[in-house]
Design a protein around this motif. Structure first.
Motif: not given
Length: 444
Positions: A425-430
């Motif tokens: 989830k965090e990497c997609l946001a990044m």
């Protein structure tokens, strides 16, 4: 039939493209269009590390449109589910089995079975030229070269070849905008020497041992003089402290392999990047009291070697003896051990760069990555600060600018060597924010 429909829909296009003078190397790829606006969203070429690890691993376990249902481990064949955090939410993606001998890629000649860093990069450049000729509607699409781990060698080299090809007027002209690398092998001296410093900062080594090794080894823990007894003894103690730590994610269990070998953390060989998946198990691993991440990889061996799956993917029969997630028997020469100058030149030419690191990876620690980034002598325009997802700290970032260039470095908090595998989830946001030219620090 449902399985075949799902494969066809999610992969979009799977086929081979021949490269080389006689097209002796047949590179297999998976293509998935953006789930958002494929006519407007960028195009990412994704390269998995190793060298010799299949693009299917990056697709399924990291950034691709589907994954396995790990909550239903006993289904056969393994059950596919949609990945809610696929990077195809914001981009179209090409996943390539490279170099030759990786995944489903193969050579039609014995000579073509061998490759190297420079040859593999040249093959990928030729691959992209041919791919865009087959898919001309993407010629004007913003293109980014991306990947992680050992792909830190390939990514800047391929981007550099594309840039040079555009400069020399080679067709088709590619709309290259930049590159993305995660926990990238880049500069072996800083990458591997930083493991000792990283281990100390993560409380895996005592202050006394760390300072002793730094003094006796003069900061070089890789190229050690065997006559330097004090340094050798310190490194033996360090290895003892770290031998049972899972190097790619220090918070997770270190599990015995079928063919156990000493970890030898401070020695370098590319084989550590394509570690054997299978564990020394005498019963069903899912019921074992201690979970190990390697258990997740059992599904992909079953799935990718299933005849009906290979038929659906249009795999040419008889071209490979067995699909492997990471093939450690490819004939490969590592002839590039420093790609910093490629980064420097790409940034000088105005391309954008994103470098991210899972902050619990001791294989290619973020400290070594920051060290080679500092060699670029770029101006820090946004100092070290947190970036958040849903109001929670997801990592820390630094932004560098220098005339026409822009580079962002980001950690991913709580992630290991392949960060999207741990924090999807965090990497997609990044990646969503970076591709859209938004600051990472702006929460969704």
């Amino acid at each position: 039939m449902l399985k075949e429909i799902m494969i066809a829909r999610l992969f979009g296009t799977c086929r081979y493209i021949g490269v080389g003078e006689l097209e002796e190397v047949q590179l297999f790829y998976y293509f998935a269009e953006s789930e958002n606006r494929p006519e407007d969203d960028p195009l990412l070429l994704w390269l998995t590390g190793g060298p010799g690890c299949s693009a299917l691993s990056g697709l399924i376990y990291e950034v691709g449109p589907f994954t396995f249902d790990l909550e239903a481990p006993h289904t056969y064949p393994p059950k596919l589910i949609l990945n809610p955090y696929s990077w195809t939410k914001v981009s179209s993606m090409i996943f390539v089995d490279s170099p030759v001998g990786t995944g489903f890629s193969y050579s039609i000649t014995q000579q073509g079975d061998s490759s190297s860093d420079t040859e593999a990069s040249a093959d990928l450049y030729e691959f992209m030229r041919k791919w865009l000729q087959i898919h001309p509607k993407f010629l004007k699409t913003p293109l980014y070269i991306s990947g992680d781990s050992y792909a830190g060698i390939f990514v800047p080299m391929v981007a550099y070849l594309i840039s040079n090809g555009n400069k020399d007027g080679l067709l088709p002209t590619m709309n290259l905008q930049g590159y993305v690398v995660g926990n990238p092998l880049t500069h072996t001296d800083s990458d591997f020497n930083s493991r000792v410093e990283f281990a100390f900062y993560k409380s895996l080594l005592s202050l006394e041992l760390y300072e002793s090794a730094r003094l006796h080894c003069n900061g070089d823990y890789i190229n050690v003089d065997p006559e330097n007894a004090a340094c050798v003894n310190d490194l033996k103690l360090i290895d003892k402290c770290l031998e049972n730590v899972y190097i790619v994610m220090i918070l997770e269990p270190h599990c015995a392999k079928l063919s156990p070998e000493p970890q030898r953390l401070l020695k370098w060989g590319s084989s550590i990047l394509r570690d054997k998946d299978f564990l020394n198990l005498t019963h069903d691993s899912r019921d074992h009291i201690m979970w190990c991440r390697n258990y997740n990889y059992l599904s992909i061996y079953i799935w990718a070697n299933d005849e009906s799956v290979q038929d659906a993917l249009h795999i040419r029969k008889g071209t490979i003896p067995e699909w492997k997630r990471c093939n450690d028997s490819i004939s490969y020469t590592e002839n590039v051990n420093d790609t910093v100058n490629y980064h420097r030149e790409l940034l000088r030419r105005g391309y954008r760069g994103l470098v991210y690191s899972g902050d619990h990876d001791m294989l290619v620690p973020y400290l070594g990555t920051l060290e080679w980034i500092n060699l670029l002598n770029m101006m820090v325009t946004t100092a070290w600060q947190p970036w958040t997802v849903d109001g929670q700290v997801a990592g820390y970032m630094v932004k560098y600018n220098d005339t026409v260039s822009q580079l962002v470095f980001s950690t991913v908090k709580g992630a290991g060597h392949t960060a999207p595998e741990y924090k999807p989830k965090e990497c997609l946001a990044m990646i969503r924010r970076w591709l859209a030219h938004f600051p990472l620090s702006s929460d969704d």
